[in-house]
Motif scaffolding. Structure first.
Motif, PDB file in Angstrom:
ATOM      1  N   LEU A 100       0.828  -1.204   0.000  1.00 44.28           N
ATOM      2  CA  LEU A 100       0.000   0.000   0.000  1.00 44.28           C
ATOM      3  C   LEU A 100       0.864   1.256   0.000  1.00 44.28           C
ATOM      4  O   LEU A 100       1.721   1.433   0.863  1.00 44.28           O
ATOM      5  N   THR A 101       0.636   2.129  -0.977  1.00 45.61           N
ATOM      6  CA  THR A 101       1.369   3.391  -1.039  1.00 45.61           C
ATOM      7  C   THR A 101       0.483   4.588  -0.733  1.00 45.61           C
ATOM      8  O   THR A 101       0.966   5.599  -0.249  1.00 45.61           O
ATOM      9  N   GLU A 102      -0.812   4.481  -1.023  1.00 47.55           N
ATOM     10  CA  GLU A 102      -1.711   5.616  -0.798  1.00 47.55           C
ATOM     11  C   GLU A 102      -3.041   5.132  -0.238  1.00 47.55           C
ATOM     12  O   GLU A 102      -3.703   4.271  -0.815  1.00 47.55           O
ATOM     13  N   LEU A 103      -3.408   5.699   0.899  1.00 41.77           N
ATOM     14  CA  LEU A 103      -4.684   5.405   1.541  1.00 41.77           C
ATOM     15  C   LEU A 103      -5.368   6.725   1.851  1.00 41.77           C
ATOM     16  O   LEU A 103      -4.793   7.598   2.498  1.00 41.77           O
ATOM     17  N   SER A 104      -6.603   6.886   1.375  1.00 40.18           N
ATOM     18  CA  SER A 104      -7.344   8.114   1.613  1.00 40.18           C
ATOM     19  C   SER A 104      -8.623   7.790   2.369  1.00 40.18           C
ATOM     20  O   SER A 104      -9.428   6.970   1.926  1.00 40.18           O
ATOM     21  N   VAL A 105      -8.785   8.432   3.532  1.00 43.64           N
ATOM     22  CA  VAL A 105      -9.955   8.194   4.385  1.00 43.64           C
ATOM     23  C   VAL A 105     -10.604   9.523   4.777  1.00 43.64           C
ATOM     24  O   VAL A 105     -11.145   9.672   5.871  1.00 43.64           O
ATOM     25  N   CYS A 106     -10.570  10.481   3.881  1.00 45.39           N
ATOM     26  CA  CYS A 106     -11.120  11.804   4.169  1.00 45.39           C
ATOM     27  C   CYS A 106     -12.641  11.734   4.331  1.00 45.39           C
ATOM     28  O   CYS A 106     -13.311  10.894   3.731  1.00 45.39           O
ATOM     29  N   GLY A 107     -13.163  12.649   5.150  1.00 40.41           N
ATOM     30  CA  GLY A 107     -14.603  12.791   5.256  1.00 40.41           C
ATOM     31  C   GLY A 107     -15.317  11.623   5.893  1.00 40.41           C
ATOM     32  O   GLY A 107     -16.463  11.333   5.548  1.00 40.41           O
ATOM     33  N   ASN A 108     -14.675  10.933   6.833  1.00 38.07           N
ATOM     34  CA  ASN A 108     -15.320   9.858   7.578  1.00 38.07           C
ATOM     35  C   ASN A 108     -15.596  10.330   9.018  1.00 38.07           C
ATOM     36  O   ASN A 108     -15.598  11.529   9.298  1.00 38.07           O
ATOM     37  N   ASN A 109     -15.816   9.379   9.916  1.00 44.42           N
ATOM     38  CA  ASN A 109     -16.021   9.688  11.333  1.00 44.42           C
ATOM     39  C   ASN A 109     -14.914   9.072  12.178  1.00 44.42           C
ATOM     40  O   ASN A 109     -15.138   8.648  13.313  1.00 44.42           O
ATOM     41  N   LEU A 110     -13.700   9.024  11.625  1.00 39.77           N
ATOM     42  CA  LEU A 110     -12.591   8.367  12.304  1.00 39.77           C
ATOM     43  C   LEU A 110     -12.280   9.024  13.644  1.00 39.77           C
ATOM     44  O   LEU A 110     -12.224  10.254  13.758  1.00 39.77           O
ATOM     45  N   ILE A 111     -12.063   8.180  14.632  1.00 41.69           N
ATOM     46  CA  ILE A 111     -11.693   8.650  15.971  1.00 41.69           C
ATOM     47  C   ILE A 111     -10.271   8.203  16.298  1.00 41.69           C
ATOM     48  O   ILE A 111      -9.520   8.919  16.947  1.00 41.69           O
ATOM     49  N   THR A 112      -9.900   7.024  15.832  1.00 41.90           N
ATOM     50  CA  THR A 112      -8.536   6.516  16.028  1.00 41.90           C
ATOM     51  C   THR A 112      -8.029   5.928  14.713  1.00 41.90           C
ATOM     52  O   THR A 112      -8.812   5.605  13.823  1.00 41.90           O
ATOM     53  N   LEU A 113      -6.716   5.791  14.626  1.00 46.36           N
ATOM     54  CA  LEU A 113      -6.076   5.108  13.504  1.00 46.36           C
ATOM     55  C   LEU A 113      -5.177   4.006  14.066  1.00 46.36           C
ATOM     56  O   LEU A 113      -4.647   4.140  15.181  1.00 46.36           O
TER      57      LEU A 113
END
Length: 383
Positions: free
Chosen positions: A184-197
């Motif tokens: 994996l080189t690029e992961l996009s998770v914009c505009g979610n409800n993420l609280i932790t990674l």
């Protein structure tokens, strides 16, 4: 029943019948694919169908008759379901059904053994089938603007995956198992409800990761310390909402820093935290570390897996995919550890250490060598 009129694609069908392997049907106002494609053997050599922005509501059940298909390109239609028969297209490499009305993917989508690109953004997918993990050659997966709130752990088996787009779904966290996505080189998770990674991002196997875009996750206040040298996009668009109390049962902290307070939600696997003045891990943590250390004693990994089969599923899962690694010695961390908060360029980074000794070394490294602020632990005894 009104018979469909395909007179406006007569030339395209004739070219394909004569041996053209690409069928161009974009912007033709089609409500159905012409039946002749499936019943006339002259079309069996078709490799690509372009049918963007038509009025298609479904795909024929026997689409697998076109056994030579390599690419299906049908974005911007009204397709509500993918027939199970499509899973028999073993030569298919690219499937684009973005901007349709899909509510689910075929349960056996993993049978598309040569699929390299799956694009299903702008649909109504609420879940993904577990068989998606069988797509071992998948390189690009686009799931932007769906209704996903969780992801299957099996996705971590897509060992060739290079680009994953999850923007604008309803995710609150990502599986810690994603450290297995070593390509994996690029992961996009914009505009979610993420609280932790996950703490394991870019720490144990994600050496290829260059971009992890997290813009517009309003409850995300802290990033894993393993991302400190990775582009995370516009993190300033996060931190707009208090994350505390949103995930029941997780450990939460409020850490003072200068004139502000930093709300921290621990990874859900962490049951308790170790303070510098009481640095003995829990008995469960010590047991897990001892069991995990046995892995190196087995020459055959299957023997270690057989040992884990006697444990409850949750403990087996933890031992196979730890919550974090100690920031100094890389000791695996499972359910309790000493948290460390680092402030750098207006961003707070959270990491874990297995002991006070390791925490001291990390504090010295970041503060002395890189000039960063160590915010937590607030008190660190000299060893």
């Amino acid at each position: 029943m009104e018979q469909a009129d395909f007179s406006n694609i007569k030339d395209e069908l004739e070219n394909a019948k004569k041996g053209d392997t690409i069928l161009h049907l974009n912007y033709k106002g089609l409500k159905n694919l012409p039946p002749c494609l499936l019943y006339d053997i002259c079309y069996r050599n078709l490799k690509t169908i372009y049918a963007k922005r038509n009025l298609l509501t479904c795909l024929p059940d026997n689409l697998n008759q076109l056994s030579s298909l390599v690419e299906i390109y049908m974005p911007s239609n009204n397709i509500k379901a993918i027939p199970d028969g499509i899973c028999n297209l073993t030569k298919l490499e690219s499937l684009n059904l973005c901007d349709n009305e899909l509510t689910q993917l075929p349960a056996d989508i993993g049978r598309l053994g040569n699929l390299q690109k799956l694009q299903v953004s702008v649909n109504k997918l609420a879940s993904l089938p577990s068989s998606i993990g069988q797509l071992r050659y998948l390189k690009t997966l686009e799931l932007m603007r769906n209704d996903l709130s969780t992801l299957p752990i099996s996705l971590c088996r897509c060992e060739s995956l290079m680009t994953l787009n999850l923007d604008y779904n309803r995710l609150t966290s990502l599986p810690r198992h994603f450290w297995r996505l070593t390509s994996l080189t690029e992961l996009s998770v914009c505009g979610n409800n993420l609280i932790t990674l996950p703490q394991t991002f870019a720490n144990k196997g994600l050496g290829s990761l260059r971009f992890l875009l997290v813009d517009k996750n309003p409850a995300l206040h802290v990033l894993p310390i393993s991302l400190i040298h990775i582009d995370t996009g516009n993190f300033q668009s996060c931190r707009q909402r208090n994350p505390l109390g949103v995930l029941p049962g997780v450990v939460e902290l409020v850490v003072p820093y200068k004139e502000t307070s930093v709300p921290i939600v621990m990874p859900p696997e962490i049951r308790d935290i170790t303070a510098p003045w009481n640095s003995i891990p829990s008995l469960q943590e010590l047991g897990l570390r001892t069991t995990g250390a046995l892995r190196s004693r087995f020459s055959d990994p299957k023997e270690f897996l057989a040992l884990l089969d006697s444990l409850p599923c949750t403990l087996k899962s933890l031992l196979l995919d730890p919550t974090a690694l100690c920031q100094f010695c890389l000791q695996e961390v499972y359910v309790s550890a000493l948290p460390l908060l680092v402030f750098n360029k207006s961003v707070f980074y959270l990491g874990f250490c297995c002991s006070v000794k390791c925490a001291v070394q990390i504090c010295l490294t970041y503060s002395t060598n890189f000039g960063m602020d160590i915010v937590y632990p607030l008190y660190m005894p000299v060893i």
